[in-house]
Scaffold this active site. Structure first.
Site, PDB file in Angstrom:
ATOM      1  N   HIS A 133      21.250   3.777  33.565  1.00 54.77           N
ATOM      2  CA  HIS A 133      21.978   5.025  33.279  1.00 54.77           C
ATOM      3  C   HIS A 133      23.334   4.930  32.763  1.00 54.77           C
ATOM      4  O   HIS A 133      24.242   4.171  33.232  1.00 54.77           O
ATOM      5  CB  HIS A 133      21.746   5.761  34.754  1.00 54.77           C
ATOM      6  CG  HIS A 133      22.833   7.128  34.921  1.00 54.77           C
ATOM      7  ND1 HIS A 133      21.969   7.970  34.454  1.00 54.77           N
ATOM      8  CD2 HIS A 133      23.916   7.409  35.443  1.00 54.77           C
ATOM      9  CE1 HIS A 133      23.106   9.152  34.617  1.00 54.77           C
ATOM     10  NE2 HIS A 133      24.048   8.652  34.971  1.00 54.77           N
ATOM     11  N   GLY A 159       0.710  -1.424  -0.032  1.00 51.73           N
ATOM     12  CA  GLY A 159      -0.029  -0.092   0.196  1.00 51.73           C
ATOM     13  C   GLY A 159       1.055   1.254  -0.053  1.00 51.73           C
ATOM     14  O   GLY A 159       2.046   1.315  -0.191  1.00 51.73           O
ATOM     15  N   ILE A 216       3.729  14.839   7.768  1.00 53.62           N
ATOM     16  CA  ILE A 216       3.934  14.616   6.508  1.00 53.62           C
ATOM     17  C   ILE A 216       4.948  16.087   5.930  1.00 53.62           C
ATOM     18  O   ILE A 216       5.868  16.117   5.468  1.00 53.62           O
ATOM     19  CB  ILE A 216       2.856  14.211   5.487  1.00 53.62           C
ATOM     20  CG1 ILE A 216       2.136  13.066   6.094  1.00 53.62           C
ATOM     21  CG2 ILE A 216       3.296  14.274   4.258  1.00 53.62           C
ATOM     22  CD1 ILE A 216       0.876  12.692   5.257  1.00 53.62           C
ATOM     23  N   GLY A 220      -3.327  16.743   4.540  1.00 54.80           N
ATOM     24  CA  GLY A 220      -3.916  15.693   5.291  1.00 54.80           C
ATOM     25  C   GLY A 220      -4.533  14.586   4.358  1.00 54.80           C
ATOM     26  O   GLY A 220      -3.988  14.542   2.999  1.00 54.80           O
ATOM     27  N   ARG A 221      -5.110  13.650   4.533  1.00 57.54           N
ATOM     28  CA  ARG A 221      -5.415  12.545   3.722  1.00 57.54           C
ATOM     29  C   ARG A 221      -6.924  12.213   4.055  1.00 57.54           C
ATOM     30  O   ARG A 221      -7.667  12.686   4.900  1.00 57.54           O
ATOM     31  CB  ARG A 221      -4.773  11.219   3.938  1.00 57.54           C
ATOM     32  CG  ARG A 221      -3.363  11.236   3.819  1.00 57.54           C
ATOM     33  CD  ARG A 221      -2.735  10.064   4.163  1.00 57.54           C
ATOM     34  NE  ARG A 221      -2.933   9.052   3.060  1.00 57.54           N
ATOM     35  CZ  ARG A 221      -2.271   9.159   1.996  1.00 57.54           C
ATOM     36  NH1 ARG A 221      -1.601   9.945   1.377  1.00 57.54           N
ATOM     37  NH2 ARG A 221      -2.637   8.169   0.917  1.00 57.54           N
TER      38      ARG A 221
END
Length: 470
Positions: free
Chosen positions: A441, A42, A184, A268-269
């Site tokens: 540590h 994909g 992104i 965005g998507r």
């Protein structure tokens, strides 16, 4: 048209789809996996997560070599061979996709290449380049993912990119405008800046990476504002291609018009559900295009399942894979459901930003009282010794119950470090339980324990917080 019968038809071969198909096959079900592309994986594997992280690693190497001068180690300016870099990216993707092919064949999955459309409640038409197939199924899993959101009114021009075009790395523009200051956009900015591009970022919200708390983003912002031109609380007006660049008007605190060699739209998507033929089921997405499902990933039709980006935010591969397993197991008769307390998010910037669970602003909106521990990496020996002092670890505990509700880390390898917090939230750990777990540590991981110590009052690496008024 060829006709085949299968127990489970999985539509989409991305992380969620192939995981669902593989899990269903492992549970003894006959599976038909349908993917429109020639390769499984994909968007994430082919044109998203994996290629971007490969290029980000190259960007990190360039930056680390430059910053090594602070330690008295100086390198000459890097020589970048784009063709080799592209080939390396392609090799990484190819190795992973070939591995998926091997896993698919080993499970005897009936794999079909083409575009799937529902023609009835138990039938799919799969149209490939050479032949079409009618698939008769008992159960179906929709895993078609998402696609980049296109801003209305933006003209078609080869210099106006989406993330897929940007990752192709065909050219290095002198000036690049990135519309969208989310994950992104910032990852693409880091890649191209390392390759020599002047970066301008426009974000309509008041901060970069809007879903994250402002104080978590602040260390990154303080670094980036010295390197990029950043315009928050700003909108993009007209975009006009010209012979010598793309002219863009910005509308906000500082209205201006500038020309860029390329423009990346990273706002965005949106879910990929439009061409599935859902009306034939009948099944209708909500007003945002998402397909509603229950905890078993079932739609309103019990034999039709949906997973991943098509069912809602967050649009993350690791969410899709877990939902894919749930859907396959429910079909196989298992009593399971998708009920995570949290889904971690990571921005693979430098420094990285990762968060899990409740954010401070979400707690405020919901009226939840929190006890916060925030440890600055400037007080971490490991961070200082490795040049990673730009960072912070934050832990948010419920004031009433004392359990961890949310956590955030900004700093080197934050995406690796956040999972201790994720497990602690899932298990309902308290500040005392986290701080009393011995951490090695010096490590960056111990900064999360220090954040918990600031809440339970046992911190010694910085001054203790002032006692809270009763």
């Amino acid at each position: 048209m060829q006709e085949v019968k299968t127990g489970v038809a999985v539509i989409g071969g991305g992380p969620g789809g192939y995981t669902a198909a593989f899990r269903a096959a492992d549970l003894g079900l006959h599976v038909c996996l349908i993917e429109q592309g020639n390769r499984l994986g994909g968007t994430c594997l082919n044109v998203g997560c994996i290629p971007s992280k490969t290029l980000l690693h190259a960007a990190d190497v360039i930056e680390e070599a430059s910053e090594a001068a602070k330690f008295g180690v100086t390198f000459s300016s890097p020589e970048i061979d784009l063709s080799v870099l592209r080939s390396h990216k392609a090799d990484v993707v190819s190795q992973l996709t070939k591995g998926l092919d091997t896993l698919c064949k080993a499970r005897n999955i009936d794999r079909r290449t083409g575009t799937a459309t529902f023609t009835g409640s138990h039938t799919l038409a799969v149209r490939g380049q050479e032949e079409s197939t009618q698939v008769h199924f008992d159960q179906a899993i929709i895993a078609t993912g998402s696609q980049a959101f296109k801003l209305p009114g933006i003209p078609e021009d080869p210099r106006i990119w989406d993330s897929t075009t940007a990752l192709a790395l065909t050219t290095i523009p002198k000036r690049l405008l990135i519309i969208g200051g989310g994950i992104i956009g910032l990852e693409m900015a880091q890649i191209y800046h390392a390759l020599g591009t002047e970066i301008t970022i426009v974000e309509m919200q008041k901060q970069l990476i809007p879903p994250a708390d402002r104080d978590l983003v602040q260390p990154l912002f303080l670094k980036l504002k010295k390197r990029y031109s950043i315009h928050t609380d700003t909108r993009v007006g007209a975009i006009t291609p010209q012979n010598d660049g793309v002219e863009v008007s910005l509308e906000g605190k500082n209205t201006s018009t500038q020309r860029y060699d390329a423009v990346l739209v990273a706002v965005g998507r949106r879910p990929h559900t439009a061409d599935l033929g859902l009306a034939a089921l009948p099944l209708e997405p909500n007003d945002k295009g998402f397909i509603p499902v229950n905890q078993q990933q079932q739609t309103r039709l019990p034999h039709i399942y949906a997973i991943g980006d098509v069912v809602g935010d967050p649009m993350l591969a690791h969410k899709a894979t877990h939902q894919g397993k749930i859907a396959a197991e429910v079909i196989a008769g298992h009593q399971v459901g998708f009920t995570p307390k949290i889904i971690p998010s990571v921005a693979y910037t430098a420094p990285e930003i990762a968060w899990a669970g409740l954010t401070e602003k979400e707690a405020q909106e919901q009226g939840i009282s929190l006890d916060k521990g925030k440890f600055p990496w400037g007080a971490s020996g490991r961070a200082l010794s490795s040049g990673a002092n730009l960072g912070v670890s934050k832990a948010l505990f419920d004031t009433e119950s004392g359990v961890l509700l949310g956590a955030g880390i900004c700093g080197a390898n934050a995406g690796e470090l956040i999972h201790e917090a994720a497990l602690a939230i899932e298990l309902g750990a308290t500040a005392r339980q986290i701080s009393s777990t011995i951490h090695a540590h010096p490590t960056l991981a111990e900064t999360f324990a220090f954040a918990a110590e600031m809440v339970d009052g046992s911190i010694t690496d910085v001054l203790p917080p002032k006692p809270r008024r009763k």
